[in-house]
Scaffold this motif. Structure first.
Motif, PDB file in Angstrom:
ATOM      1  N   TRP A  56    -114.620 -32.761  10.674  1.00 59.22           N
ATOM      2  CA  TRP A  56    -114.256 -31.785  11.745  1.00 59.22           C
ATOM      3  C   TRP A  56    -115.622 -31.200  12.184  1.00 59.22           C
ATOM      4  CZ3 TRP A  56    -115.096 -26.388  12.397  1.00 59.22           C
ATOM      5  CH2 TRP A  56    -114.333 -25.846  13.471  1.00 59.22           C
ATOM      6  N   GLY A  57    -116.369 -30.833  11.472  1.00 62.45           N
ATOM      7  CA  GLY A  57    -117.779 -30.111  11.848  1.00 62.45           C
ATOM      8  C   GLY A  57    -118.743 -31.123  12.524  1.00 62.45           C
ATOM      9  N   VAL A  58    -118.715 -32.380  12.044  1.00 61.53           N
ATOM     10  CA  VAL A  58    -119.552 -33.491  12.797  1.00 61.53           C
ATOM     11  C   VAL A  58    -119.003 -33.641  14.053  1.00 61.53           C
ATOM     12  CG1 VAL A  58    -120.403 -35.845  12.673  1.00 61.53           C
ATOM     13  CG2 VAL A  58    -120.750 -34.440  10.737  1.00 61.53           C
ATOM     14  N   TYR A  59    -117.711 -33.790  13.994  1.00 60.55           N
ATOM     15  CA  TYR A  59    -117.152 -33.921  15.468  1.00 60.55           C
ATOM     16  C   TYR A  59    -117.446 -32.849  16.342  1.00 60.55           C
ATOM     17  CZ  TYR A  59    -113.442 -35.814  18.647  1.00 60.55           C
ATOM     18  OH  TYR A  59    -112.691 -36.336  19.833  1.00 60.55           O
ATOM     19  N   HIS A  60    -117.691 -31.645  15.962  1.00 64.31           N
ATOM     20  CA  HIS A  60    -117.876 -30.436  16.532  1.00 64.31           C
ATOM     21  C   HIS A  60    -119.528 -30.226  16.709  1.00 64.31           C
ATOM     22  CE1 HIS A  60    -113.667 -29.888  16.244  1.00 64.31           C
ATOM     23  NE2 HIS A  60    -113.709 -29.455  17.727  1.00 64.31           N
ATOM     24  N   GLY A  61    -120.286 -31.415  16.395  1.00 60.69           N
ATOM     25  CA  GLY A  61    -121.861 -31.069  16.414  1.00 60.69           C
ATOM     26  C   GLY A  61    -122.558 -30.315  15.410  1.00 60.69           C
ATOM     27  N   ASN A  62    -121.820 -30.034  14.245  1.00 64.36           N
ATOM     28  CA  ASN A  62    -122.483 -29.539  13.406  1.00 64.36           C
ATOM     29  C   ASN A  62    -123.375 -30.548  12.312  1.00 64.36           C
ATOM     30  OD1 ASN A  62    -121.471 -27.029  13.904  1.00 64.36           O
ATOM     31  ND2 ASN A  62    -119.920 -27.089  12.249  1.00 64.36           N
ATOM     32  N   SER A  63    -124.338 -30.304  11.596  1.00 60.74           N
ATOM     33  CA  SER A  63    -124.903 -30.937  10.802  1.00 60.74           C
ATOM     34  C   SER A  63    -124.872 -30.650   9.280  1.00 60.74           C
ATOM     35  CB  SER A  63    -126.356 -31.451  11.016  1.00 60.74           C
ATOM     36  OG  SER A  63    -127.125 -30.398  11.097  1.00 60.74           O
ATOM     37  N   TYR A  64    -124.898 -31.685   8.316  1.00 63.13           N
ATOM     38  CA  TYR A  64    -124.898 -31.334   6.936  1.00 63.13           C
ATOM     39  C   TYR A  64    -125.913 -31.833   6.026  1.00 63.13           C
ATOM     40  CZ  TYR A  64    -120.206 -29.725   8.469  1.00 63.13           C
ATOM     41  OH  TYR A  64    -119.102 -28.887   8.888  1.00 63.13           O
ATOM     42  N   GLU A  65    -126.767 -31.191   5.635  1.00 60.54           N
ATOM     43  CA  GLU A  65    -127.822 -31.813   4.888  1.00 60.54           C
ATOM     44  C   GLU A  65    -128.484 -31.045   3.485  1.00 60.54           C
ATOM     45  OE1 GLU A  65    -131.228 -33.920   6.892  1.00 60.54           O
ATOM     46  OE2 GLU A  65    -132.287 -32.315   5.801  1.00 60.54           O
ATOM     47  N   MET A  66    -128.356 -31.803   2.573  1.00 60.18           N
ATOM     48  CA  MET A  66    -128.954 -31.091   1.479  1.00 60.18           C
ATOM     49  C   MET A  66    -130.272 -31.782   1.033  1.00 60.18           C
ATOM     50  SD  MET A  66    -129.371 -30.934  -2.275  1.00 60.18           S
ATOM     51  CE  MET A  66    -128.722 -32.927  -2.549  1.00 60.18           C
ATOM     52  N   ARG A  67    -131.370 -31.349   0.534  1.00 60.19           N
ATOM     53  CA  ARG A  67    -132.555 -32.020   0.439  1.00 60.19           C
ATOM     54  C   ARG A  67    -133.089 -31.322  -0.808  1.00 60.19           C
ATOM     55  NH1 ARG A  67    -136.312 -34.615   3.693  1.00 60.19           N
ATOM     56  NH2 ARG A  67    -134.842 -34.730   5.425  1.00 60.19           N
ATOM     57  N   MET A  68    -133.671 -31.873  -1.824  1.00 60.22           N
ATOM     58  CA  MET A  68    -134.210 -31.374  -3.111  1.00 60.22           C
ATOM     59  C   MET A  68    -135.624 -32.543  -3.415  1.00 60.22           C
ATOM     60  SD  MET A  68    -131.816 -32.172  -6.152  1.00 60.22           S
ATOM     61  CE  MET A  68    -132.778 -32.326  -7.510  1.00 60.22           C
ATOM     62  N   ALA A  69    -136.629 -31.898  -3.819  1.00 57.74           N
ATOM     63  CA  ALA A  69    -137.822 -32.431  -4.089  1.00 57.74           C
ATOM     64  C   ALA A  69    -137.516 -33.555  -5.280  1.00 57.74           C
ATOM     65  CB  ALA A  69    -139.256 -31.696  -4.620  1.00 57.74           C
ATOM     66  N   PHE A  70    -138.129 -34.744  -5.151  1.00 55.11           N
ATOM     67  CA  PHE A  70    -137.771 -35.830  -6.286  1.00 55.11           C
ATOM     68  C   PHE A  70    -139.167 -36.497  -6.898  1.00 55.11           C
ATOM     69  CE2 PHE A  70    -136.121 -40.332  -7.012  1.00 55.11           C
ATOM     70  CZ  PHE A  70    -135.734 -40.103  -8.073  1.00 55.11           C
ATOM     71  N   LEU A  71    -139.752 -37.185  -5.705  1.00 48.79           N
ATOM     72  CA  LEU A  71    -140.912 -37.721  -5.955  1.00 48.79           C
ATOM     73  C   LEU A  71    -142.064 -37.096  -5.203  1.00 48.79           C
ATOM     74  CD1 LEU A  71    -139.567 -41.362  -6.164  1.00 48.79           C
ATOM     75  CD2 LEU A  71    -141.067 -40.457  -8.022  1.00 48.79           C
ATOM     76  N   PRO A  72    -143.443 -37.355  -5.649  1.00 51.06           N
ATOM     77  CA  PRO A  72    -144.311 -36.745  -4.595  1.00 51.06           C
ATOM     78  C   PRO A  72    -144.253 -37.293  -3.405  1.00 51.06           C
ATOM     79  CG  PRO A  72    -145.177 -37.700  -6.655  1.00 51.06           C
ATOM     80  CD  PRO A  72    -143.868 -37.919  -6.763  1.00 51.06           C
ATOM     81  N   GLY A  73    -143.996 -36.575  -2.299  1.00 54.20           N
ATOM     82  CA  GLY A  73    -143.811 -36.992  -0.869  1.00 54.20           C
ATOM     83  C   GLY A  73    -142.783 -37.494  -0.447  1.00 54.20           C
TER      84      GLY A  73
END
Lengths: 505, 489, 102
Positions: A56-73
């Motif tokens: 529903w969200g993506v259809y209405h233009g929302n974005s969902y993103e989860m980001r966490m540090a893992f390796l250098p860079g």
């Protein structure tokens, strides 16, 4: 957890909805059937709920993103875009149905806590594969998928299962190694692995092109193992010793899909379709896919074992996805990507039905299927729908895929694809129609063996309801995906959204 | 708070196990509690030391107020700290396993020697001069040999004897190198040496002798002949200590020497070390694949994994500043995974009374935690995600690819495949029924959990690469000020 | 050629001799003796190198090292002998068993 925006928790919840029940189930004693079932189903429903929310969200233009540090860079990124949601939606729905099926299938069999634990981890990895926002995250979940499916393949604990497990691993781990090599090489050249709509390579100097072609070969070889591209398909028929729900998982929901999905990602979001065409790698990939399509069908013809016939059929059918991806043009893309869903719905139906025949009547071979349609009419009706879909009979979903593939090939100026599609459809008919003929029109044997007590559900017809319901639902879904393809909620509509993004940026 | 910061945690980390070990000798009945208390105390002391380093930077303490060159300096930077943390955590896990593993007769021997070993290891990682490193290295070696021979079984005695001769030979070669370096530069302090050292005949000879001696003690192929019999014949907790920690001690010294003294001019020798490392990966993995017994399989896997550690030398010498971080990370990762694996192997032996791989007989159902520990540790050893082994391999592969070292990258990939081969050989048989089914003997839950927690540690470390590198990086700045350019290569 | 250099040369000779014996002899006692000979060689070198050319006083630090080294060597030898006795008691002979004797 840097970069956690307000919407970051939804992708996490989709992963967690399978992971947490899985981890708890590992710790459950064998006899806690009810609690295990509740956990399994609530996880599956939770996943569908969160997926629906994101759709529903993506259809209405929302974005969902989860980001966490893992390796250098390099970060671990889970992101829900339209393509990942397509895969997630497919896996959520099929996970629920497969769970119901597995609960019925494994009733009173040993080691169910272990089975369902790994089953949930398998879906966890698939969700991760689907939502990976860069190639390193994809690699992580892709390899995790290999690891957690192994205990399912060897679940029965027999010597044959152990051997099949070794073969499965030999292929998948080698594929993973090639993939790793390709990814590291790519990273050494580009310094980024982020999926992006035009790819990440178009700006590179032409001196890099030979290396990029080699990397493409490595990546496709690594992904091709799971996607069962010839000649890397050998594990798939061997893995048939696993219980039927596992086969369903391998063939429709998780493993081969992860491979095919990876190919889509690499071609569109790493190389970018225009750049890939410019490199000249799409043509050979399309040829390979065409060879696989025909080869898989030819081999399927010769199999008497029902599950092996279906397995070779998978080899063939999954390559429609690759074919669609490798033909440069929006219509072929639509045909290929939508087949991700269509093949999943049809193939899981067929495997559920094959499992029902084996569990209820002990039927493993095609020649034992005479007249089985009268004994198990609903199961065989579902099977028939699935088979018609595979052949490409309208209006079942498979027709839509083939139609768009054909149109796309003509649009892209690749008319050689048409004979491949026609030939493959004829072969599909050649190995499915005799089965249907036997099941519906030949005389049944005098008596059927009794493998399990089905009296409490449908008397001496059919099988347990938990085994019957899932294939009937998936067969209907496959039918409606074709019948209602032009409505706003169909997979086809969603895929057109995806193709727009890839071609009209 | 500040008074806590001022405590010399390094001294405590050495004295506490020494006192504990002495107490075990004096009052054997108290061995077990004394041992557990000492090890727990060491963990706290290392935590204190880590806190102090993060607040104040590098730790330096002149024992007895004498100071270099006559006195002994204790010294800890990020690299030492990571080694100390590794020793403390892995040591803690193994101690809790040993609590249930040993019979009372063996326990009174195990605890004092293990505590002396712990003191020696801590002292080694806290040493700043090459002679002090020699003494602590020798203490480590002697304690390790004594532990190997603990059971008094004939194979253990033979393994221990071979180990002792190898370790003594290694230390003598190292000591000769110390003599030459001292003669040439007039100091044994690493920081001072780093400023004075110039490549000449004496330094090159020292480099050769010290590297060969330390490579022998680290069991770098082809000097690894002593490791499999010693590690496979020792009791499970001892095998874990040997593979996880003891080989890391000599590796650490070699790494220090290379990073601070030799790395700048000995590129050719780095290539040789890398070549041997690559050979170790292939040879050790192939040997592991051939084994029919779990403990030998795990021991040969150690030979192979040590090879990965040595790939750092050629990659660092071509100009890679994160070599220290990679080395520390790989060593830590291997310590967690390999200790878990040996402990799990110990459980399987206890459970079936043997360690034949083909007769594991449904261990996966009857000993699920242990098989899970073996599997998780195995994931890390194979270098598959998500695990610290994967991250370590990724770092090495990335370095190799960006320096165009295809040969090393391919060796690493092949090594990973072979590792998957031998790990899944074990796991596959854990699912099936043996030809002659046997009864399962009970394994104490504490032993299963000890193995599993270490294995989970190996997985979780995979998400802490940035923390490890942050520790090393704090140090880079300070060290560059102090000792010139050695770290900035 | 100074005296110190001669001593150092002799020390190296002892080291090499000991190494040869360590590798060639099967009996564990001979191996232990060989290690001790090698150790003496190293100590000799340390002592000899304590006097640098052009300096009148000797450096005391290597002497301290040798003393420490001797202490270490004594304890190592004690451990080796104890192990050898145990091994001889169990197997009847003081030679190293084949690598995978089990």
């Amino acid at each position: 957890m840097d970069g956690m925006s307000g919407n970051a928790w939804l992708p996490l919840m989709v992963v967690a909805s399978a992971l947490l029940p899985g981890l708890i189930i590992f710790g459950l004693p064998e006899e806690k059937v009810r609690l295990r079932t509740v956990l399994n189903l609530s996880g599956a429903f939770a996943k569908i709920f969160f997926t629906g929310w994101m759709l529903w969200g993506v259809y209405h233009g929302n974005s969902y993103e989860m980001r966490m540090a893992f390796l250098p860079g390099l970060d671990l990124v889970l992101r829900a875009d339209s393509l990942s949601l397509l895969f997630i939606a497919l896996s959520s729905v099929l996970w629920l149905l497969t769970t119901v099926y597995a609960i019925g299938y494994l009733e009173n069999s040993p080691h169910r806590s272990r089975f369902f634990g790994f089953f949930s981890l398998c879906v966890t990895s698939t969700s991760g594969v689907a939502m990976s926002g860069n190639l390193i995250t994809f690699l992580l979940f892709y390899e995790l998928l290999t690891l957690v499916t192994y205990p399912l393949v060897v679940h029965r604990g027999t010597e044959a299962a152990r051997r099949a497990g070794q073969i499965y691993l030999t292929y998948t781990i080698s594929g993973g190694a090639l993939l790793l090599l390709g990814v590291v090489w790519l990273y050494a050249i580009t310094g980024t692995l982020e999926f992006s709509p035009q790819g990440i390579l178009y700006h590179l100097d032409t001196t890099y092109h030979p290396a990029l072609i080699a990397i493409f070969v490595l990546l496709i070889a690594g992904l091709g193992v799971k996607a069962a591209l010839v000649p890397l398909h050998g594990w798939l028929p061997e893995a048939m010793v696993a219980p039927a729900p596992v086969s369903a998982l391998l063939h429709a929901v998780a493993v081969v899909k992860a491979g095919a999905f990876g190919i889509v990602r690499v071609v569109y979001d790493i190389y970018g379709i225009d750049f890939a065409a410019e490199l000249g790698v799409t043509g050979p990939l399309a040829m390979l896919a065409a060879v696989t399509i025909l080869y898989g069908s030819l081999r399927a013809l010769a199999q008497d074992n029902l599950k092996r016939r279906l397995a070779f059929s998978t080899v063939s059918q999954v390559s429609y996805i690759t074919l669609g991806v490798a033909i440069v043009g929006p219509l072929a893309t639509i045909g290929g990507v939508v087949h991700l869903v269509h093949q999943g719905l049809m193939k899981i139906t067929l495997f559920f039905c094959a499992g029902n025949l084996a569990e209820t009547l002990g039927i493993h071979k095609v020649r034992e299927m005479n007249g089985v349609g009268r004994r198990m009419p609903w199961t065989m009706a579902a099977f028939t729908l699935g088979a018609f879909g595979m052949i490409g009979v309208p209006p079942v979903a498979g027709f839509i895929s083939k139609w768009y593939l054909g149109l796309g090939a003509l649009e892209a100026g690749e008319p050689w694809v048409i004979p491949v599609l026609i030939g493959s459809s004829l072969l599909n008919a050649a190995y499915f129609l005799p089965i249907l003929h036997r099941a519906w029109f030949r005389d049944p044997p005098d008596s059927w063996p009794v493998m399990r007590d089905t009296a409490r559900d449908f008397g001496d017809k059919e099988t347990a309801w938990a085994l019957l319901l899932p294939p009937v639902i998936t067969a209907l879904l496959a039918l409606f995906a074709g019948l209602l393809a032009s409505t706003w909620f169909s997979p086809l509509e969603w895929v057109q959204l995806i193709a727009q993004r890839a071609f009209y940026h | 708070m500040s008074s806590l910061l001022a405590i010399d945690w390094g001294v405590i980390a050495i004295l506490l196990p020494l006192a504990g070990g002495t107490a075990c000798v004096l009052w054997p009945a108290l061995s077990k509690p004394a041992g557990l208390i000492s090890v727990t105390g060491v963990v706290l002391a290392i935590a204190g030391l880590g806190w102090r380093i993060m607040e104040n930077g590098i730790y330096r303490h002149a024992v007895g107020g004498w100071g270099a060159p006559l006195g002994i300096d204790l010294f800890a930077d990020g690299l030492s700290l990571i080694m100390l943390i590794m020793t403390a955590l892995v040591g803690l896990g193994i101690s809790f396993y040993a609590r249930r593993y040993f019979s009372p007769r063996d326990a009174v021997r195990f605890w004092p020697i293990w505590l002396f070993l712990l003191a020696a290891l801590n002292a080694l990682f806290l040493s700043a001069d090459i002679f002090n490193l020699y003494v602590t290295l020798e203490m480590t070696g002697l304690a390790a040999v004594a532990l190997t021979a603990l059971t008094g079984r004939i194979d253990a005695l033979g393994g221990a004897m071979r180990y002792l001769l190898a370790t003594l030979l290694g230390s003598l070669a190292y000591l000769l190198g110390v003599a030459l370096l001292y003669h040439d530069a007039g100091s044994v302090d690493i920081a001072t040496l780093a400023q004075r050292i110039q490549p000449n005949a004496a330094v090159w000879t020292a480099l050769g002798l010290m590297s060969a001696g330390l490579a022998l003690k680290t069991a770098l192929f082809p000097l690894s002949f002593w490791l499999p019999p010693a590690h496979a014949s020792a009791p499970a907790p001892v095998s874990a200590l040997l593979s996880a920690l003891v080989v890391k001690a000599s590796f650490y010294i070699l790494l220090r020497l290379w990073l601070e003294l030799f790395g700048d001019f000995a590129q050719g020798a780095s290539m040789l070390l890398g070549l041997l490392g690559a050979a170790a990966i292939l040879w050790g993995s192939l040997q592991a694949l051939r084994q029919t017994r779990i403990k030998l399989l795990v021991a040969y896997s150690t030979v192979a994994q040590i090879g990965y550690l040595f790939l750092i030398y050629p990659l660092a010498s071509a100009g890679n500043g994160i070599a220290a971080g990679m080395a520390a990370y790989l060593a830590f990762s291997h310590a967690l995974a390999k200790s878990a694996m040996f402990l799990a192997a110990g459980n399987l032996m206890l459970f079936g009374g043997h360690d034949r791989i083909a007769d594991l007989d449904r261990a996966v159902q009857r000993l699920p935690l242990t098989v899970a520990a073996f599997a998780l540790a195995g994931v890390s050893i194979m270098g598959l995600p998500p695990s610290s082994g994967f991250v370590g391999k990724w770092l090495l592969l990335d370095a190799a690819m960006s320096q165009g070292r295809w040969d090393l990258a391919v060796v690493m990939i092949i090594g990973g495949l072979l590792a998957a081969g031998y790990i899944f050989k074990v796991l596959g048989y854990a699912f099936t029924q043996a030809e002659v089914p046997h009864d399962a003997r009970a394994v104490p839950a504490g032993m299963e959990w000890a193995a599993l927690l270490l294995a989970i540690g190996a997985i979780l470390l995979g998400f802490m690469a940035s923390e490890i590198f942050a520790l090393i990086a704090v140090d880079l700045v300070v060290n560059a000020d102090e000792a010139g350019t050695v770290w900035t290569a | 050629m100074t005296n110190a250099f001669l001593y150092a040369l002799a020390g190296s000779g002892l080291f090499v001799l000991g190494l040869h014996a360590l590798v060639m002899h099967a009996h564990v006692l001979r191996k232990i003796l060989a290690i001790n000979v090698m150790g003496s060689g190293v100590f000799l070198i340390l002592v000899a190198l304590a006097r640098r050319s052009g300096e009148t006083t000797t450096d005391p630090v290597p002497h301290a090292m040798v003393i420490t080294g001797i202490v270490v060597a004594v304890s190592a030898t004690a451990l080796a002998l104890a192990l050898m006795l145990k091994l001889a008691e169990k197997s009847g002979q003081a030679v190293l068993p084949d690598k995978h004797g089990d």
